[in-house]
Design an enzyme around this catalytic site. Sequence first.
Site, PDB file in Angstrom:
ATOM      1  N   LYS A  10       0.828  -1.211   0.000  1.00 56.46           N
ATOM      2  CA  LYS A  10       0.000   0.000   0.000  1.00 56.46           C
ATOM      3  C   LYS A  10       0.866   1.267   0.000  1.00 56.46           C
ATOM      4  O   LYS A  10       2.081   1.204   0.219  1.00 56.46           O
ATOM      5  CB  LYS A  10      -0.929  -0.047   1.206  1.00 56.46           C
ATOM      6  CG  LYS A  10      -1.866  -1.263   1.188  1.00 56.46           C
ATOM      7  CD  LYS A  10      -2.888  -1.183   2.300  1.00 56.46           C
ATOM      8  CE  LYS A  10      -3.808  -2.394   2.276  1.00 56.46           C
ATOM      9  NZ  LYS A  10      -4.863  -2.281   3.297  1.00 56.46           N
ATOM     10  N   TYR A  50     -12.299  -1.807  -3.571  1.00 57.34           N
ATOM     11  CA  TYR A  50     -12.800  -2.010  -2.208  1.00 57.34           C
ATOM     12  C   TYR A  50     -14.318  -1.861  -2.120  1.00 57.34           C
ATOM     13  O   TYR A  50     -14.844  -1.566  -1.041  1.00 57.34           O
ATOM     14  CB  TYR A  50     -12.113  -1.022  -1.259  1.00 57.34           C
ATOM     15  CG  TYR A  50     -10.726  -1.466  -0.832  1.00 57.34           C
ATOM     16  CD1 TYR A  50     -10.540  -2.618  -0.060  1.00 57.34           C
ATOM     17  CD2 TYR A  50      -9.589  -0.733  -1.171  1.00 57.34           C
ATOM     18  CE1 TYR A  50      -9.284  -3.033   0.346  1.00 57.34           C
ATOM     19  CE2 TYR A  50      -8.313  -1.147  -0.766  1.00 57.34           C
ATOM     20  CZ  TYR A  50      -8.179  -2.296  -0.001  1.00 57.34           C
ATOM     21  OH  TYR A  50      -6.940  -2.712   0.413  1.00 57.34           O
ATOM     22  N   PHE A  58     -15.350   3.585   7.188  1.00 55.04           N
ATOM     23  CA  PHE A  58     -13.983   3.937   6.794  1.00 55.04           C
ATOM     24  C   PHE A  58     -13.779   3.968   5.277  1.00 55.04           C
ATOM     25  O   PHE A  58     -12.676   4.242   4.804  1.00 55.04           O
ATOM     26  CB  PHE A  58     -12.970   2.977   7.447  1.00 55.04           C
ATOM     27  CG  PHE A  58     -13.177   1.512   7.122  1.00 55.04           C
ATOM     28  CD1 PHE A  58     -12.738   0.967   5.915  1.00 55.04           C
ATOM     29  CD2 PHE A  58     -13.807   0.670   8.031  1.00 55.04           C
ATOM     30  CE1 PHE A  58     -12.926  -0.372   5.621  1.00 55.04           C
ATOM     31  CE2 PHE A  58     -13.993  -0.687   7.746  1.00 55.04           C
ATOM     32  CZ  PHE A  58     -13.548  -1.199   6.533  1.00 55.04           C
ATOM     33  N   ARG A  86      -2.142 -14.767   4.880  1.00 53.76           N
ATOM     34  CA  ARG A  86      -2.792 -13.966   5.933  1.00 53.76           C
ATOM     35  C   ARG A  86      -2.101 -14.152   7.276  1.00 53.76           C
ATOM     36  O   ARG A  86      -2.020 -13.225   8.077  1.00 53.76           O
ATOM     37  CB  ARG A  86      -4.293 -14.268   5.988  1.00 53.76           C
ATOM     38  CG  ARG A  86      -4.979 -13.585   4.790  1.00 53.76           C
ATOM     39  CD  ARG A  86      -6.435 -13.884   4.696  1.00 53.76           C
ATOM     40  NE  ARG A  86      -7.246 -13.190   5.685  1.00 53.76           N
ATOM     41  CZ  ARG A  86      -7.711 -11.952   5.562  1.00 53.76           C
ATOM     42  NH1 ARG A  86      -7.398 -11.225   4.500  1.00 53.76           N
ATOM     43  NH2 ARG A  86      -8.480 -11.429   6.485  1.00 53.76           N
ATOM     44  N   THR A  92      -5.410  -7.194  10.655  1.00 52.99           N
ATOM     45  CA  THR A  92      -5.641  -5.919   9.955  1.00 52.99           C
ATOM     46  C   THR A  92      -5.097  -4.737  10.762  1.00 52.99           C
ATOM     47  O   THR A  92      -4.459  -3.838  10.209  1.00 52.99           O
ATOM     48  CB  THR A  92      -7.162  -5.717   9.724  1.00 52.99           C
ATOM     49  OG1 THR A  92      -7.659  -6.847   9.015  1.00 52.99           O
ATOM     50  CG2 THR A  92      -7.439  -4.452   8.933  1.00 52.99           C
ATOM     51  N   ARG A 103       2.690  -6.805   9.075  1.00 50.55           N
ATOM     52  CA  ARG A 103       2.032  -5.595   9.610  1.00 50.55           C
ATOM     53  C   ARG A 103       2.623  -5.189  10.959  1.00 50.55           C
ATOM     54  O   ARG A 103       2.736  -4.000  11.259  1.00 50.55           O
ATOM     55  CB  ARG A 103       0.523  -5.811   9.692  1.00 50.55           C
ATOM     56  CG  ARG A 103      -0.139  -5.722   8.302  1.00 50.55           C
ATOM     57  CD  ARG A 103      -1.562  -6.164   8.356  1.00 50.55           C
ATOM     58  NE  ARG A 103      -2.281  -5.939   7.113  1.00 50.55           N
ATOM     59  CZ  ARG A 103      -3.375  -6.619   6.768  1.00 50.55           C
ATOM     60  NH1 ARG A 103      -3.853  -7.567   7.567  1.00 50.55           N
ATOM     61  NH2 ARG A 103      -3.993  -6.355   5.634  1.00 50.55           N
ATOM     62  N   ASN A 113      -1.992   0.036   6.685  1.00 51.51           N
ATOM     63  CA  ASN A 113      -1.504  -1.210   7.280  1.00 51.51           C
ATOM     64  C   ASN A 113      -0.562  -1.997   6.360  1.00 51.51           C
ATOM     65  O   ASN A 113      -0.498  -3.219   6.413  1.00 51.51           O
ATOM     66  CB  ASN A 113      -2.677  -2.060   7.793  1.00 51.51           C
ATOM     67  CG  ASN A 113      -3.617  -2.501   6.693  1.00 51.51           C
ATOM     68  OD1 ASN A 113      -3.454  -2.111   5.535  1.00 51.51           O
ATOM     69  ND2 ASN A 113      -4.595  -3.306   7.038  1.00 51.51           N
ATOM     70  N   HIS A 116      -2.096  -5.570   1.652  1.00 55.19           N
ATOM     71  CA  HIS A 116      -3.395  -6.235   1.521  1.00 55.19           C
ATOM     72  C   HIS A 116      -3.144  -7.706   1.205  1.00 55.19           C
ATOM     73  O   HIS A 116      -2.188  -8.029   0.505  1.00 55.19           O
ATOM     74  CB  HIS A 116      -4.189  -5.593   0.375  1.00 55.19           C
ATOM     75  CG  HIS A 116      -5.405  -6.376  -0.009  1.00 55.19           C
ATOM     76  ND1 HIS A 116      -6.582  -6.321   0.718  1.00 55.19           N
ATOM     77  CD2 HIS A 116      -5.619  -7.266  -1.005  1.00 55.19           C
ATOM     78  CE1 HIS A 116      -7.466  -7.136   0.163  1.00 55.19           C
ATOM     79  NE2 HIS A 116      -6.909  -7.715  -0.887  1.00 55.19           N
ATOM     80  N   GLU A 127      -9.382 -10.329  -7.475  1.00 53.48           N
ATOM     81  CA  GLU A 127      -8.437  -9.226  -7.272  1.00 53.48           C
ATOM     82  C   GLU A 127      -7.255  -9.332  -8.230  1.00 53.48           C
ATOM     83  O   GLU A 127      -6.770  -8.322  -8.747  1.00 53.48           O
ATOM     84  CB  GLU A 127      -7.984  -9.213  -5.810  1.00 53.48           C
ATOM     85  CG  GLU A 127      -9.128  -8.828  -4.877  1.00 53.48           C
ATOM     86  CD  GLU A 127      -8.851  -9.048  -3.396  1.00 53.48           C
ATOM     87  OE1 GLU A 127      -9.756  -8.769  -2.590  1.00 53.48           O
ATOM     88  OE2 GLU A 127      -7.737  -9.486  -3.043  1.00 53.48           O
TER      89      GLU A 127
HETATM   90  P1  CMP Z   1      -7.397  -4.608   3.832  1.00 53.89           P
HETATM   91  O1  CMP Z   1      -7.061  -5.951   4.387  1.00 53.89           O
HETATM   92  O2  CMP Z   1      -6.777  -4.194   2.563  1.00 53.89           O
HETATM   93  O3  CMP Z   1      -9.005  -4.512   3.648  1.00 53.89           O
HETATM   94  C1  CMP Z   1      -9.789  -3.374   3.942  1.00 53.89           C
HETATM   95  C2  CMP Z   1      -8.971  -2.203   4.378  1.00 53.89           C
HETATM   96  O4  CMP Z   1      -9.684  -1.127   4.966  1.00 53.89           O
HETATM   97  C3  CMP Z   1      -7.997  -2.637   5.465  1.00 53.89           C
HETATM   98  O5  CMP Z   1      -7.018  -3.493   4.951  1.00 53.89           O
HETATM   99  C4  CMP Z   1      -7.520  -1.273   5.960  1.00 53.89           C
HETATM  100  O6  CMP Z   1      -6.542  -0.699   5.100  1.00 53.89           O
HETATM  101  C5  CMP Z   1      -8.790  -0.414   5.821  1.00 53.89           C
HETATM  102  N1  CMP Z   1      -9.433  -0.101   7.093  1.00 53.89           N
HETATM  103  C6  CMP Z   1      -9.490   1.125   7.647  1.00 53.89           C
HETATM  104  N2  CMP Z   1     -10.168   1.112   8.792  1.00 53.89           N
HETATM  105  C7  CMP Z   1     -10.567  -0.147   9.006  1.00 53.89           C
HETATM  106  C8  CMP Z   1     -11.314  -0.795  10.037  1.00 53.89           C
HETATM  107  N3  CMP Z   1     -11.794  -0.140  11.085  1.00 53.89           N
HETATM  108  N4  CMP Z   1     -11.516  -2.129   9.915  1.00 53.89           N
HETATM  109  C9  CMP Z   1     -11.042  -2.804   8.839  1.00 53.89           C
HETATM  110  N5  CMP Z   1     -10.329  -2.231   7.831  1.00 53.89           N
HETATM  111  C10 CMP Z   1     -10.090  -0.919   7.904  1.00 53.89           C
END
Ligand code: CMP
Length: 138
Positions: A10, A50, A58, A86, A92, A103, A113, A116, A127
Amino acid sequence: MSNRTFTMLKPDAVGNNYIGPILAKMNEAGFRIVAMKYTRLTPERAGEFYSVHKERPFYKDLVNYMSSGPIVAAILEKDNAVEDFRKLIGATDPAKAEKGTIRNLFAKSIEANAVHGSDSDENAAIEGNFFFSAFERF
Ligand code: CMP
């Protein structure tokens, strides 16, 4: 079970010069890169990628953030790719990510974070297709 997953490094990871160290972690964990692209998402493309999150509070911030700078998109191959990847990236929220995960090591916040990782074989295929044609994977 498929043996491929999809990842993005990212904008925070790219901006902090973590492309090399993060790819090294992926390689060390046994993932082979079968497609890779350094690119940037427009807000429209980030919103589309997304779109499953479009009702979440968010979403708008996420779209702004994901289109704020370049990313690296890649398809990775390994046995049990989705689940193992994962585990490698961790939770996350980096504050909750296990020690030694990508992460935990490289991410600063739940939004920025670092990486992805697809959450299912089905989404890994969707994807991967979002970024790569059949001729761009090896
Ligand atoms: P990702 O695994 O790419 O999938 C959704 C993304 O939303 C997550 O990583 C974060 O970058 C973003 N995000 C921001 N806020 C939140 C939240 N509260 N819960 C989950 N994802 C979030």
